[in-house]
Design a protein around this motif. Sequence first.
Motif, PDB file in Angstrom:
ATOM      1  N   ASN A 185      93.889  15.758  -6.038  1.00 43.14           N
ATOM      2  CA  ASN A 185      94.616  14.753  -4.619  1.00 43.14           C
ATOM      3  C   ASN A 185      93.407  13.615  -4.713  1.00 43.14           C
ATOM      4  O   ASN A 185      92.767  14.022  -3.750  1.00 43.14           O
ATOM      5  N   ALA A 186      93.217  12.531  -5.359  1.00 42.17           N
ATOM      6  CA  ALA A 186      91.808  12.365  -5.475  1.00 42.17           C
ATOM      7  C   ALA A 186      92.002  10.247  -5.960  1.00 42.17           C
ATOM      8  O   ALA A 186      92.430  10.288  -7.094  1.00 42.17           O
ATOM      9  N   PRO A 187      91.385   9.318  -5.069  1.00 37.50           N
ATOM     10  CA  PRO A 187      90.918   8.480  -5.770  1.00 37.50           C
ATOM     11  C   PRO A 187      90.670   8.350  -7.382  1.00 37.50           C
ATOM     12  O   PRO A 187      89.794   9.206  -7.556  1.00 37.50           O
ATOM     13  N   LYS A 188      90.457   7.499  -8.081  1.00 32.85           N
ATOM     14  CA  LYS A 188      90.242   7.602  -9.594  1.00 32.85           C
ATOM     15  C   LYS A 188      89.672   6.280  -9.410  1.00 32.85           C
ATOM     16  O   LYS A 188      90.632   5.400  -9.466  1.00 32.85           O
ATOM     17  N   ILE A 189      88.840   6.526 -10.325  1.00 36.72           N
ATOM     18  CA  ILE A 189      88.297   5.058 -11.161  1.00 36.72           C
ATOM     19  C   ILE A 189      88.598   5.784 -12.690  1.00 36.72           C
ATOM     20  O   ILE A 189      88.296   7.225 -13.485  1.00 36.72           O
ATOM     21  N   ILE A 190      89.385   4.589 -13.398  1.00 31.75           N
ATOM     22  CA  ILE A 190      89.452   5.321 -15.530  1.00 31.75           C
ATOM     23  C   ILE A 190      88.247   4.369 -15.911  1.00 31.75           C
ATOM     24  O   ILE A 190      88.032   2.970 -15.777  1.00 31.75           O
ATOM     25  N   THR A 191      88.202   4.671 -17.200  1.00 31.24           N
ATOM     26  CA  THR A 191      87.022   4.462 -17.880  1.00 31.24           C
ATOM     27  C   THR A 191      87.774   4.153 -19.236  1.00 31.24           C
ATOM     28  O   THR A 191      88.208   5.025 -19.504  1.00 31.24           O
TER      29      THR A 191
END
Length: 249
Positions: free
Chosen positions: A102-108
């Motif tokens: 459960n953590a904020p995410k960056i998508i590549t």
Amino acid sequence: MKVFSVRGITQSGKTTTIENIIKELKKRRYSVGSVKDIHFEEFAIDQEGTNTYRHRRAGSELVTARGHYETDILFPEKLNVEEILRFYNQDFVVLEGVEDTNAPKIITAHDVKEVEERIDGTVFAISGRIANTLQEYKGVPVINAMSDVEKLVDLIEEKVYEKLPEFSGECCCACGYSCRELGIKILKGEAKREDCILGEENIKLSINQQEISMVPFVQKILYNAVMGVVAELEGYHKGSNIQIKVGER
């Protein structure tokens, strides 16, 4: 400790994005840790026939290999993310390819299709190869980690919060949301990290110097058990600060 994940398929720019983020965070004088999830079933640092392998096969529950320039601690099992993060105390921890947290995410991504396959309420930025063609997607900023890493790390500083627990909605929800739902609300600016009531706890439990998160009803049980005994002792008065240390022999 603030934790966020960077997710994307192979060759989407994931590791390059993380590398540039780490460099910029260090430039800003943050301490940084990282966790790399390897999606290869046969992966193992400890290869058959090595001395450490023989230790583990003989029954050693924890094996450490110490060299001149590094120390590797080998667990004979896959640890969950919460267990792994107990070894970290950095300002930021970057998770590469980690999905079960459960953590904020960056998508590549290479293209919109890959973004669509991964985007949800926990995503606060998009990067990777797609940043060469887009600047925004459905309200989520698309930022090039090669040419504009300062902007990406500015957003990380703004959005990424102190790690929330991993309790299910059935287990806690004392703030009115599951831990994942609260995280999404925080990213949208509709809630604050302080809304997690575990920050208001009046009893703390640590095992081997690692603080253990407890849902409210467990806190209450432990608090009442301790106070039921201590309140009867001479020297106790209301409002006292009480410390108990337990060690096994």
